[in-house]
Each structure stands twice: as C-alpha cells, then as structure tokens.
Design an enzyme around this catalytic site. Structure first.
Site, PDB file in Angstrom:
ATOM      1  N   LYS A  60      10.109 -11.559  13.550  1.00  0.00           N
ATOM      2  CA  LYS A  60      11.311 -10.741  13.740  1.00  0.00           C
ATOM      3  C   LYS A  60      11.949 -11.059  15.095  1.00  0.00           C
ATOM      4  CE  LYS A  60      12.630  -5.862  13.747  1.00  0.00           C
ATOM      5  NZ  LYS A  60      12.189  -4.495  13.493  1.00  0.00           N
ATOM      6  N   GLU A 112       1.508 -15.357  19.781  1.00  0.00           N
ATOM      7  CA  GLU A 112       0.623 -16.014  18.808  1.00  0.00           C
ATOM      8  C   GLU A 112       1.439 -16.902  17.865  1.00  0.00           C
ATOM      9  OE1 GLU A 112       0.682 -12.809  19.537  1.00  0.00           O
ATOM     10  OE2 GLU A 112      -1.278 -11.839  19.291  1.00  0.00           O
ATOM     11  N   GLY A 150       8.492  -4.147  11.248  1.00  0.00           N
ATOM     12  CA  GLY A 150       7.592  -5.265  10.930  1.00  0.00           C
ATOM     13  C   GLY A 150       6.663  -4.969   9.775  1.00  0.00           C
ATOM     14  N   ARG A 151       5.952  -3.851   9.855  1.00  0.00           N
ATOM     15  CA  ARG A 151       4.947  -3.553   8.822  1.00  0.00           C
ATOM     16  C   ARG A 151       5.571  -3.073   7.518  1.00  0.00           C
ATOM     17  NH1 ARG A 151       4.922  -0.553  13.089  1.00  0.00           N
ATOM     18  NH2 ARG A 151       5.222   1.698  13.078  1.00  0.00           N
ATOM     19  N   GLU A 211      -0.829   1.885  12.407  1.00  0.00           N
ATOM     20  CA  GLU A 211       0.234   1.560  13.360  1.00  0.00           C
ATOM     21  C   GLU A 211       1.358   2.601  13.248  1.00  0.00           C
ATOM     22  OE1 GLU A 211       1.782  -2.445  13.051  1.00  0.00           O
ATOM     23  OE2 GLU A 211       2.228  -2.530  15.174  1.00  0.00           O
ATOM     24  N   HIS A 215     -22.670  -2.301  -2.489  1.00  0.00           N
ATOM     25  CA  HIS A 215     -23.960  -2.857  -2.053  1.00  0.00           C
ATOM     26  C   HIS A 215     -24.054  -2.832  -0.541  1.00  0.00           C
ATOM     27  CE1 HIS A 215     -24.980  -4.183  -6.131  1.00  0.00           C
ATOM     28  NE2 HIS A 215     -23.666  -4.139  -6.240  1.00  0.00           N
ATOM     29  N   LYS A 221      -0.502  -6.608  25.223  1.00  0.00           N
ATOM     30  CA  LYS A 221       0.303  -7.839  25.260  1.00  0.00           C
ATOM     31  C   LYS A 221       0.679  -8.161  26.699  1.00  0.00           C
ATOM     32  CE  LYS A 221       3.074  -7.299  21.077  1.00  0.00           C
ATOM     33  NZ  LYS A 221       4.454  -7.145  20.637  1.00  0.00           N
TER      34      LYS A 221
HETATM   35  C1  G6Q Z   1       4.654  -4.115  12.783  1.00  0.00           C
HETATM   36  C2  G6Q Z   1       4.480  -4.532  14.143  1.00  0.00           C
HETATM   37  C3  G6Q Z   1       3.841  -5.869  14.342  1.00  0.00           C
HETATM   38  C4  G6Q Z   1       4.790  -7.054  14.201  1.00  0.00           C
HETATM   39  C5  G6Q Z   1       4.111  -8.283  14.814  1.00  0.00           C
HETATM   40  C6  G6Q Z   1       4.930  -9.531  14.668  1.00  0.00           C
HETATM   41  O1  G6Q Z   1       5.243  -3.130  12.449  1.00  0.00           O
HETATM   42  O2  G6Q Z   1       5.652  -4.392  14.840  1.00  0.00           O
HETATM   43  O3  G6Q Z   1       2.747  -6.058  13.491  1.00  0.00           O
HETATM   44  O4  G6Q Z   1       5.135  -7.262  12.873  1.00  0.00           O
HETATM   45  O5  G6Q Z   1       3.839  -8.037  16.153  1.00  0.00           O
HETATM   46  O6  G6Q Z   1       6.146  -9.405  15.322  1.00  0.00           O
HETATM   47  P1  G6Q Z   1       7.255 -10.476  15.137  1.00  0.00           P
HETATM   48  O7  G6Q Z   1       7.690 -10.449  13.723  1.00  0.00           O
HETATM   49  O8  G6Q Z   1       8.367 -10.082  16.061  1.00  0.00           O
HETATM   50  O9  G6Q Z   1       6.655 -11.803  15.491  1.00  0.00           O
END
Ligand code: G6Q
Length: 552
Positions: A212, A218, A274-275, A360, A391, A519
């Site tokens: 996003k 990462e 994001g989620r 989250e 199990h 972060k």
């Molecule tokens: C979700 C969070 C988080 C996000 C990641 C990736 O709701 O905000 O999991 O999706 O940190 O972020 P980017 O899409 O900006 O790389």
C-alpha cells in the site's frame, strides 16, 4: 496488568452490570444439562444463511443471555455504526479515513461517496484493468522477455499485502489454472525469497510487488533482491524488467521510482485498510491463478454477507451473533482467547489470517476518544486445521485449566473425494464439539473401566485423569462447499464480527499504531549493526544483544 471487566463501555450500563450478574448464574450451569432439558436448543440457537449453517447452541448461553447481549448491541448503536461504515463516513478517526472494503465488493454498484465523490467508478476501473491483465497472462498473450508465457507468479508483500491473498489462493487451490503457479514471499529473512527463487525461472516469472505504502522495509528489501536476481538471470537488461514486474499500491511516485511503469501499476486507495485489502487489487495474485470470474465470485460472496449484515435482524445476523458471543466470553465469562479450527486442509492459513484481522483490529487499550478502556478488548486468536490439532493442543482444551472457546469450520462437500477421508474428517469435527460440550463424568469413567474389567484400586487411581469436565463452548459453521463465493462470504463474516466487537468496546478497529514502535526501533538498530563503534544508547539488555551480534 490485564483489565478486569468491571467497568462498562460508554452508555452500556445497566445492561453490562446485568450481564455480569447473569454470567455468575450461567457459570453454575452445565451445557449437558441445558441440552438435556431443552430439546429445541439446536433449532433456537442455529442460523442458516444461503449455504451456511451456524450452530451456536454449544455455547454457555440461554435465551436471556442473548436478549441481554442484543440490548448491548442496541445500546452501542450498532445499527448506526454499520450504516456509517457502509456510507463511507471517516470512522477510522485516528487516521481520518473512511473504511470501505465493502465498496470493493459492492455488486449492487450503488454510489459510495467519500469526500463528495463516488468511489465506484474507480473500483470498477481497477477491476476491469485486473481482468484484462489476468486474461493476457492466463491466455499466454503476455510474454516474458524471451517470448515465453508466464508460468509462475511471485507476490512480494507482507501483512495485509501478503497474508490475505496467500490464504485465499491456498484455500482456492482446486480452482487454479493448470500450468500457472503462485508463490508468496513476505518475510525479510532471506530464506523466504531464496527458497522461492530457487524453484523458478526468470524467463517465465511475473513478480507482483504489493505494498500500500511502497515503503515497507521487508517488502522493498525483497523486491530489490528479486529485481537484482531477475537482472542477473536475464542478461542484465533493465528494459526487460517491465515484462516481469508489476505493482499494487496507493503510491504511484514510489512505484515509478522503483522502475515499474504506471501502466503496470494496479491502484487502491487509503480507505482500504491493509488487513481488509484482499478484495482490492491486492487480490491480483488470486485473480491470476483462479481467473477473474472466480475472483468476482469471491467478491459476490462477501457482498452477500455485507447485505446480510446490513439487513438481517440482529437476532438472526451471523456476524452480530458471533461478535456478541465474543464479547460474552471476553467480558463476562472472562476468557482471553479464541480458537479457529478449520476442518479443511485448504483453510490451513485461516487461523493466521484471522489472527491478524482480529488482533490488529481489536488489540486496543484506549477508546475512540483516547481514554483508557476499563474492560478487556480483543482476545488472543489462535488455531490450526483439524484433525492435526486434535493430536496436540486439544488436550488443554479438554482437560486444561484454561477455557478456549472455538469455531469449528467444516465444508459438507470436499474437493478431494478420496476414499473415506471426508467422512472421517466430518466425524472428527462433530465428535470434538460433542466431547468438549459433554465431557465425561467420573461416574461414567468408573463404570466404563469396571466394565472393561479393571480392578478397583486402579480405577481409583486413574479415574480423575480420565475424567473430562465438559461444558466447553464452541460454534460449528457448516458450509456446503468451499467455493470462491462461500470463501468470500466466510471472510466477510469474520470481518464484520470483529467490527461488531469493536463497536461494543468503543474502539477504533481500523488503525494499527501498535506496530509502529518496533519498526522505528528496528531502523535505529539496523544502523547500529552497521556501525564500527559499540552500541551504548539503549538499556543494558538491548545494548548487550546488539553488541553480541556485532561480534558474531
Ligand atoms: C494491516 C497492516 C499491515 C500492512 C503491512 C504492509 O492492516 O496495516 O499488515 O498491511 O504492514 O503494508 P504495506 O502494504 O504498506 O506494505
């Protein structure tokens, strides 16, 4: 210190106090007894919606519990909040954003306004762009630099930009196009990208850089490594990158700076969290392998759940009932966890996905206006697919000291009708819910052991170990078959469940400030790991660990 549940969220007295008192009565009852004295319990506490059947009768509840919980929903103005979310009000108040993952699957195409503008034309534009792109890849018209069609998609993205499409692509494995594979790289640990690159060819691979912000450390690290690998394996010609890299992002400038053409960028918007983003172009890797028709079916299933959530009476509303039960266990029974147990191998990533979605969203300690909550909020979400968990951790669920309410999820039809497998899977799923609920009394154990010829002294010794207290709650969700439509509906059901809980708790489910601090500090420590001088700026433990690593 964990919160007790004594004080109530705003405006929820006296229903909150009544529920606290009611919980004390419920704790005296046993589910076995509730079933024995009420032959219609299953009929009353189960809900059918399309191809879903939710049985919530094995919960520690009575009619009165539900009535009181429904009062809580009314007291929190849940109806009003649902409307506000769907209409695009900026209910994510700490980021000043609307929350409109529902617009991404708005099949009715009624306008959804944000800042006076209808977002639907943009949503449909990107869907059409995805469709055209998917068709070109799937029909072999999009060629790699050497003229060969694409055989492997590598999605590079983390959190919401990785886990959602990864879970959905895994769940929809039976719908993949033959000869097209998808891989997901998220971890900055070089093992993730290395292991993926080891199995693919630069000539026939398409990388999707999904972020996003297009700044996530990462993802950008993995993206640069992938580009470097691609150049090394394709004759070091930068012009070839455009045939093999596309981006999904809200940040056009950063995408261009990375070297991806605007034409190869799929956009989404700041009102998609994001989620909650797998419904947007973040779903591109899914659409590529299952085809756009199936991706649209996924959206349609989610839309069906959106309609149900908006229109069904709360007493017959799947996400509302599940959310209220979540609040019941968290705040009144005093439970801090919830297990997700899919009895479907293809849903094996669902527990991890819902762990992010729920924890989250509802892992918050202040209310929407910033005051500390005086009650517990989101529980720990955990789980694994059945029957593997049986199990392992089911021991604790049956006989441990911690209560673990659970959702059992079982498709009635399998995509893999292999001999007796599915019947055995079904039997195990239902049996576990029964065993958790009924348990086995000491008297039953003694009788059973005596009938098997065991001597009295041994029975005395073993009976306590072999007794099951029962009275362990669970929901069972039966789904006719795990189709794209039903998967979309399932995910949307949980999204809305999480929303319902957040409204009762008066918290903002759509920000995630809690992931920021780590972060920031990682950025500092990264530099210190590079520096020649010893690290001294932190506490003793952090300095010690950094310095030890530097020596290694
Ligand atoms: C979700 C969070 C988080 C996000 C990641 C990736 O709701 O905000 O999991 O999706 O940190 O972020 P980017 O899409 O900006 O790389």
């Amino acid at each position: 210190m964990p919160h007790t549940s004594q004080s109530s969220p705003q405006n929820l007295e006296p229903a909150w106090q009544t529920l606290l008192a009611h919980a004390q009565q419920i704790k005296q009852q046993h589910l076995r007894h509730l079933f024995a004295t009420d032959p219609k319990r299953f009929e009353r506490f189960s809900l059918a919606s399309g191809e879903f059947l939710l049985d919530y009768s094995k919960n520690l509840i009575t009619d009165q519990t539900l009535e009181l919980l429904l009062q809580l929903a009314d007291g929190a103005d849940l109806k009003g909040w649902i409307k506000r979310m769907f209409q695009g009000e900026k209910i994510n108040n700490t980021e000043g954003r609307a929350v409109l993952h529902t617009a991404l699957r708005n099949q009715s195409n009624t306008p959804v306004m944000v800042d006076g503008e209808d977002v639907m034309p943009e949503v449909n534009r990107v869907l059409a762009q995805m469709e055209a792109f998917c068709n070109r890849i799937r029909q072999g018209q999009w060629k790699g630099y050497s003229g060969k069609p694409i055989t492997d998609i590598v999605n590079i993205g983390i959190g919401g930009s990785g886990l959602g499409p990864h879970m959905v692509a895994t769940a929809l494995r039976p719908y993949w196009k033959d000869g097209l594979n998808v891989h997901f790289v998220s971890n900055v640990d070089g093992a993730d990208i290395n292991e993926t690159l080891a199995g693919i060819s630069a000539e026939t691979t398409l990388f999707i850089i999904a972020s996003k912000t297009f700044t996530t450390r990462e993802t950008m690290t993995n993206a640069h490594t992938a580009r470097q690998w691609f150049l090394q394996h394709s004759g070091n010609d930068h012009k070839r990158v455009r045939h093999h890299f596309v981006a999904v992002s809200t940040n056009a400038t950063a995408v261009r700076a990375f070297g991806i053409d605007h034409d190869n960028m799929f956009e989404f918007w700041d009102w998609v969290g994001g989620r909650y983003s797998l419904w947007s172009a973040i779903g591109l890797p899914v659409a590529l392998v299952v085809g756009m028709d199936n991706f649209r079916n996924l959206l349609a299933g989610a839309h069906e759940m959106d309609q149900h959530f908006c229109n069904a009476e709360f007493s017959a509303n799947l996400p509302v009932i599940l959310g209220l039960l979540g609040v019941w266990y968290r705040n009144f029974i005093g439970v801090g966890n919830h297990a997700i147990l899919p009895y479907d191998h293809s849903l094996r990533l669902l527990p991890a996905y819902l762990q992010q979605a729920d924890m989250e969203s509802n892992g918050k300690r202040v209310t929407r206006d910033g005051s500390p909550v005086g009650y517990s909020t989101g529980p720990v979400i955990w789980g694994q697919p059945g029957t593997n968990g049986q199990h392992a951790f089911f021991q604790l669920m049956h006989q441990g000291t911690e209560l673990a309410p659970a959702d059992f999820i079982l498709p009635a039809h399998t995509h893999h009708p292999v001999s007796e497998h599915h019947k055995i899977l079904c039997a195990n799923c239902i049996a576990q819910t029964e065993a958790l609920m009924r348990g086995k009394t000491e008297a039953e154990v003694r009788e059973e052991l005596a009938a098997a010829g065991m001597d009295a002294a041994r029975i005395d010794r073993l009976a306590p170990h072999r007794t099951f207290p029962g009275n362990k709650p669970s929901n069972t969700l039966l789904i006719r078959k795990l189709t794209p439509h039903n998967l979309g509906k399932l995910i949307a059901m949980y999204e809305h469940k999480i929303f319902v809980e957040s409204i009762i708790w008066n918290i903002n489910a759509f920000d995630q400030w809690g992931v920021e601090l780590g972060k920031q500090l990682a950025g500092v420590i990264e530099k210190e790991l590079d520096s020649a001088s010893p690290c001294t700026g932190h506490d003793g433990s952090t300095n010690g660990l950094v310095n030890y690593l530097k020596k290694q």
